[in-house]
Motif scaffolding. Structure first.
Motif, PDB file in Angstrom:
ATOM      1  N   LYS A 103      -0.330  12.777  -2.526  1.00 52.57           N
ATOM      2  CA  LYS A 103       0.116  11.478  -3.046  1.00 52.57           C
ATOM      3  C   LYS A 103       0.917  11.655  -4.337  1.00 52.57           C
ATOM      4  CE  LYS A 103      -3.647   8.497  -1.333  1.00 52.57           C
ATOM      5  NZ  LYS A 103      -4.775   7.643  -1.785  1.00 52.57           N
ATOM      6  N   TRP A 119       4.745  10.833  -5.102  1.00 56.12           N
ATOM      7  CA  TRP A 119       5.049   9.846  -6.136  1.00 56.12           C
ATOM      8  C   TRP A 119       6.071  10.393  -7.137  1.00 56.12           C
ATOM      9  CZ3 TRP A 119       4.688   9.101 -11.421  1.00 56.12           C
ATOM     10  CH2 TRP A 119       4.719   7.781 -11.873  1.00 56.12           C
ATOM     11  N   TYR A 165       4.234   2.757  -1.307  1.00 56.56           N
ATOM     12  CA  TYR A 165       5.043   3.348  -2.368  1.00 56.56           C
ATOM     13  C   TYR A 165       6.532   3.240  -2.058  1.00 56.56           C
ATOM     14  CZ  TYR A 165       6.925   6.755  -5.642  1.00 56.56           C
ATOM     15  OH  TYR A 165       7.657   7.375  -6.630  1.00 56.56           O
ATOM     16  N   ARG A 171       1.860  -0.081 -10.357  1.00 56.80           N
ATOM     17  CA  ARG A 171       1.317   0.541  -9.142  1.00 56.80           C
ATOM     18  C   ARG A 171       0.132  -0.248  -8.574  1.00 56.80           C
ATOM     19  NH1 ARG A 171      -0.719   2.933 -13.517  1.00 56.80           N
ATOM     20  NH2 ARG A 171      -2.819   3.825 -13.509  1.00 56.80           N
ATOM     21  N   VAL A 199      -0.564   0.811  -4.865  1.00 56.47           N
ATOM     22  CA  VAL A 199      -0.236   2.236  -4.772  1.00 56.47           C
ATOM     23  C   VAL A 199      -1.323   2.980  -5.545  1.00 56.47           C
ATOM     24  CG1 VAL A 199       1.446   4.021  -5.344  1.00 56.47           C
ATOM     25  CG2 VAL A 199       2.213   1.782  -4.545  1.00 56.47           C
TER      26      VAL A 199
END
Length: 217
Positions: free
Chosen positions: A13, A17, A150, A206, A211
């Protein structure tokens, strides 16, 4: 071992990101970057070629980062042989691909493409061997749920970046009569400030976009 399952998911992740906007920014300014560095030494065609090669390389950035983490997971499981074999296989494929590109077809583009394909192949092979040899759980559903959310957030952020960066280029075009090295330095520096602001917005919002990543403080 259960913690390693969680670790792989959360590392994937964070890599996604951070790597996606980074790769986008480098690709977006690849031509400006090489114009800044080699405007006095290289032709426009050479600068364009170098920019294209850089874009091809950064496309594999998430996979290159994830492959390092996968290797560390194998080491944590006490398996040093499997990643060594996989590296040997992908390296051999890259060598033959490079030879083919140099002497048959593709040239420097083929060499970069072979390197990129080697990284892309490395990731699924390592994941498959984790499942096969170590009964490892890959949380694909949770990962792709994260990616979907995302990507929606990132699309908004990058759209804002493109609009602001085009306005910046228009403004700098009025300030600088000629695209000198100072123009490219100023352009990249101010554009970098914009992408950093977008990155801060991605981090700050986020939770609103759901996210969630454990390693994002």
């Amino acid at each position: 071992k259960k913690r390693l399952h969680f670790y792989l998911l959360e590392v994937a992740k964070v890599i996604t990101w951070a790597a996606l906007p980074t790769a986008f920014f480098i690709g977006w300014h690849s031509k400006n970057l090489f114009s800044m560095l080699f405007a006095s030494y290289a032709s426009p065609e050479q600068i364009s070629m170098a920019a294209t090669l850089l874009v091809m390389l950064v496309a594999g950035l998430p996979f290159l980062c994830l492959n390092r983490s996968l290797t560390k997971i194998f080491y944590s499981l006490g398996d040093t042989v499997t990643p060594t074999i996989v590296v040997g296989i992908t390296t051999t494929l890259k060598i033959f691909g490079n030879i083919f590109s140099v002497f048959v077809y593709g040239g420097v583009y083929g060499i970069i493409l072979t390197t990129l394909l080697g990284a892309l192949l490395h990731t699924p092979i390592m994941l498959w061997l984790l499942i096969k040899n170590h009964n490892f759980t890959i949380h694909l559903k949770h990962y792709f749920l994260f990616v979907g959310r995302y990507m929606a957030q990132l699309a908004v952020g990058l759209l804002a970046f493109v609009v602001l960066d085009n306005l910046l280029n228009h403004l700098l075009g009025h300030i600088f009569a000629v695209q000198t090295r100072l123009f490219f330095i100023t352009n990249i520096a101010l554009s970098g400030t914009i992408i950093l602001a977008i990155g801060l917005w991605l981090w700050k919002t986020r939770h609103q976009w759901k996210v969630k990543a454990y390693f994002l403080p």
